[in-house]
Design an enzyme around this catalytic site. Structure first.
Site, short mmCIF file in Angstrom:
data_model
loop_
_atom_site.label_atom_id
_atom_site.label_comp_id
_atom_site.label_asym_id
_atom_site.label_seq_id
_atom_site.Cartn_x
_atom_site.Cartn_y
_atom_site.Cartn_z
N LYS A 22 0.96 -1.29 -0.12
CA LYS A 22 -0.06 0.03 -0.17
C LYS A 22 0.88 1.04 -0.12
CE LYS A 22 -1.85 2.34 3.59
NZ LYS A 22 -1.55 3.43 4.52
N ASN A 23 1.88 1.34 0.52
CA ASN A 23 2.68 2.64 1.07
C ASN A 23 3.85 2.69 -0.22
OD1 ASN A 23 1.25 3.13 3.08
ND2 ASN A 23 2.92 2.45 5.09
N CYS A 115 -4.53 13.46 13.09
CA CYS A 115 -4.54 12.30 12.78
C CYS A 115 -4.40 11.51 14.03
CB CYS A 115 -3.24 12.41 12.26
SG CYS A 115 -3.16 10.47 11.56
N ARG A 120 1.11 15.62 12.32
CA ARG A 120 1.66 14.76 11.59
C ARG A 120 1.85 16.20 10.82
NH1 ARG A 120 -0.82 8.83 8.91
NH2 ARG A 120 1.66 9.49 7.74
N ASP A 308 4.95 0.86 11.59
CA ASP A 308 3.90 0.30 11.78
C ASP A 308 3.52 -1.01 12.13
OD1 ASP A 308 2.84 2.42 10.24
OD2 ASP A 308 3.62 2.20 8.41
N ARG A 400 -8.21 0.17 5.05
CA ARG A 400 -7.96 1.82 4.53
C ARG A 400 -6.55 0.68 3.83
NH1 ARG A 400 -7.95 6.81 6.28
NH2 ARG A 400 -6.41 7.21 5.08
N1 EPU Z 1 7.39 14.97 10.38
C1 EPU Z 1 7.72 16.49 10.30
N2 EPU Z 1 7.94 17.27 9.32
C2 EPU Z 1 7.30 16.30 7.71
C3 EPU Z 1 6.87 15.41 7.98
C4 EPU Z 1 7.20 14.35 8.70
O1 EPU Z 1 8.29 16.15 11.52
O2 EPU Z 1 6.74 17.63 7.04
C5 EPU Z 1 7.29 13.81 11.88
C6 EPU Z 1 6.15 13.28 11.84
O3 EPU Z 1 5.42 13.28 12.18
C7 EPU Z 1 6.89 12.01 12.27
C8 EPU Z 1 7.91 11.64 11.31
O4 EPU Z 1 8.10 12.99 11.18
O5 EPU Z 1 6.88 12.09 12.91
C9 EPU Z 1 8.09 10.47 10.19
O6 EPU Z 1 7.44 10.64 9.27
P1 EPU Z 1 7.05 10.54 7.91
O7 EPU Z 1 6.97 11.42 6.51
O8 EPU Z 1 8.29 9.27 7.64
O9 EPU Z 1 5.85 9.82 7.84
P2 EPU Z 1 4.44 10.29 6.17
O10 EPU Z 1 5.54 9.79 5.10
O11 EPU Z 1 3.30 10.56 6.80
C10 EPU Z 1 4.73 7.02 5.88
C11 EPU Z 1 3.54 5.66 6.06
C12 EPU Z 1 3.38 6.00 7.27
C13 EPU Z 1 4.22 5.94 8.24
C14 EPU Z 1 5.38 6.31 8.22
C15 EPU Z 1 7.03 6.11 9.03
C16 EPU Z 1 2.67 6.46 4.02
C17 EPU Z 1 1.45 6.54 2.72
N3 EPU Z 1 2.68 5.87 4.88
O12 EPU Z 1 3.70 8.55 6.55
O13 EPU Z 1 2.47 4.90 7.29
O14 EPU Z 1 3.76 5.24 9.36
O15 EPU Z 1 5.87 6.55 6.48
O16 EPU Z 1 7.54 5.74 8.71
O17 EPU Z 1 3.29 5.32 3.08
C18 EPU Z 1 0.86 3.32 7.99
O18 EPU Z 1 0.62 3.09 7.44
O19 EPU Z 1 -0.78 2.89 8.91
C19 EPU Z 1 1.52 4.07 7.44
C20 EPU Z 1 1.10 5.78 8.98
#
Ligand code: EPU
Length: 421
Positions: A22-23, A115, A120, A308, A400
């Site tokens: 998915k991701n 969220c 996030r 995750d 989802r």
């Molecule tokens: N963060 C910031 N600023 C940003 C972006 C992120 O401070 O601009 C922080 C976040 O708050 C968090 C950390 O950085 O504390 C890591 O977040 P990241 O941006 O890596 O998360 P994401 O890219 O939004 C993806 C996955 C998540 C998974 C995370 C971490 C997808 C669609 N989602 O989210 O998946 O937990 O990486 O590996 O790829 C799930 O599948 O259940 C899920 C939540």
């Protein structure tokens, strides 16, 4: 709203296929916006998040066809305005921003809301795009991005207080593929899903090196073209069924996996006393150990233990003798599953982003509510061994991200029914 009725105490045995990730699929589908040519993407899981993404691409003007796992996208005539009603449903819709700015030099995307798994923010996404020349304006809850003079490659450091960002790295990479010059992302996320996106972009004609490490180099090209690409297996889906095997096996075989993407999960399950074997390179076989014991986990960016998989391990440790300590460093508030599991008799204490779980002999069935994707998976896992019949409501959260989870668990012998209300 559907719910699951799960009768606990039935041993799991047999084999199932793991779906495409998915991701990895979500940013790859968004990246199809970078060309007007026909793109074929295979093994896209049929889950509601990928269907939301296809709806967003359609609303942006792309022609989208889906037949089971194969998606065909032609984004010949697109516009830069992502509709709020669709974007608000899924945080990952933020990843249309990079391709829109890369190809059209403008984008309008709603700011994703809060969220359940915690804050996030998208500051790092915006910082990345601003550094390569985008102007960013916020108005009425929308992010307006323009790059009138085009994008220009640069070295960008993308690290926040909780480490690197997966979708932030993806967004910058997708914008930079069509920028002038070379972009270097330092402190990039090294997750396999980021590497898969880079492989997809390279199949479209991009020039990306180093994806899968913390330093990615993107040499801008003038144009991308169509391609035919197969998404990697879902490591979190595989990890979730591995925990199912450890909790309720029998012997559970998971086919079509990438065990190299699951090293930390495999090591943790073995440390906790369970049997995990790899057959023929891509099949993972799990059965419960005779003397399971608690373990300590700290979630970390890849290749560390994935956030995750944290909730699912809490479900396992809830009935594992001894004390397990689980520290969440990526999303420190991601512990909603613990209060629901305590309704089933789990013994846990939460202190400063760390959960201490004392294993009990058996959980007992209770009505519980899914709160987010992985928390819901953890409740289903807990229900597989609980005494009695557990009702898990709000399973749209689980739909989802898990393709046909009820059917896959039934194939392994679980007594799980989906009830439509
Ligand atoms: N963060 C910031 N600023 C940003 C972006 C992120 O401070 O601009 C922080 C976040 O708050 C968090 C950390 O950085 O504390 C890591 O977040 P990241 O941006 O890596 O998360 P994401 O890219 O939004 C993806 C996955 C998540 C998974 C995370 C971490 C997808 C669609 N989602 O989210 O998946 O937990 O990486 O590996 O790829 C799930 O599948 O259940 C899920 C939540």
């Amino acid at each position: 709203m559907d719910k699951f009725i799960i009768e606990g105490g039935h041993e799991l045995n047999g084999a199932i296929n793991i779906s495409g990730s998915k991701n990895a699929s979500l940013p790859i589908l968004a990246a199809a916006l970078l060309t007007g040519e026909r793109v074929v993407i295979r093994r896209v899981p049929d889950v509601s998040d990928t269907n939301y993404m296809l709806a967003i691409l359609g609303a942006l003007g792309a022609h989208v066809e889906r037949s089971s796992g194969t998606v065909i996208i032609e984004a010949a005539n697109i516009h830069p305005d992502a509709p709020y009603e669709l974007v608000r449903k899924m945080r990952a819709s933020i990843c249309v921003m990079g391709p829109l700015v890369g190809r059209l030099h403008q984008a309008k995307v709603s700011l994703p809301g809060g969220c359940i798994i915690g804050d996030r923010p998208v500051d790092l996404h915006l910082k990345g795009l601003a550094e390569i020349g985008a102007d960013i304006d916020m108005e009425g809850g929308n992010i307006h991005i323009t790059a009138k003079k085009g994008l220009k490659g640069k070295t960008v450091r993308l690290r926040g207080t909780h480490g690197p960002t997966v979708l932030g790295t993806d967004n910058l990479m997708m914008a930079a593929v069509l920028a002038e010059g070379t972009t270097i992302i330092e402190d990039a996320a090294a997750e396999p899903e980021v590497e898969d996106l880079a492989n997809f972009l390279n199949a479209m004609g991009a020039k990306i090196l180093g994806a899968g490490t913390t330093r990615i180099t993107i040499q801008g090209v003038e144009k991308l073209h169509g391609c035919d690409y197969t998404v990697i297996p879902d490591r979190i889906e595989a990890g979730t069924y591995m925990v199912a095997g450890a909790i309720a096996g029998g012997t559970v075989k998971l086919r079509r996996t990438r065990p190299d993407h699951l090293t930390s999960v495999i090591d943790t399950l073995r440390d906790a006393g369970h049997n995990v074997e790899i057959e023929e390179g891509t099949t993972i076989v799990v059965s419960p150990g005779k003397t399971p014991k608690g373990a300590n986990i700290t979630t970390e960016p890849y290749p560390g233990f994935p956030t995750d998989m944290q909730a699912q391990m809490c479900a396992l440790f809830a009935t594992t003798p001894g004390i397990s300590v689980i520290k969440e460093t990526i999303f420190p508030q991601r512990f909603m599953h613990l209060s629901e599991m305590s309704r089933m008799g789990a013994d846990s204490k939460l202190n400063d982003h760390t959960a201490v779980i004392t294993g009990v002999e058996q959980l007992s069935a209770a009505p519980v509510m899914a709160s987010d994707l992985r928390a819901s998976a953890a409740l289903v896992l807990a229900a597989l061994t609980a005494k009695g019949t557990t009702e898990v409501t709000r399973v749209y959260h689980i739909d989802r991200g898990y393709e046909h989870i009820d059917e896959k668990l039934q194939a392994l012998g679980a007594k799980i029914q989906r009830v439509r209300e």
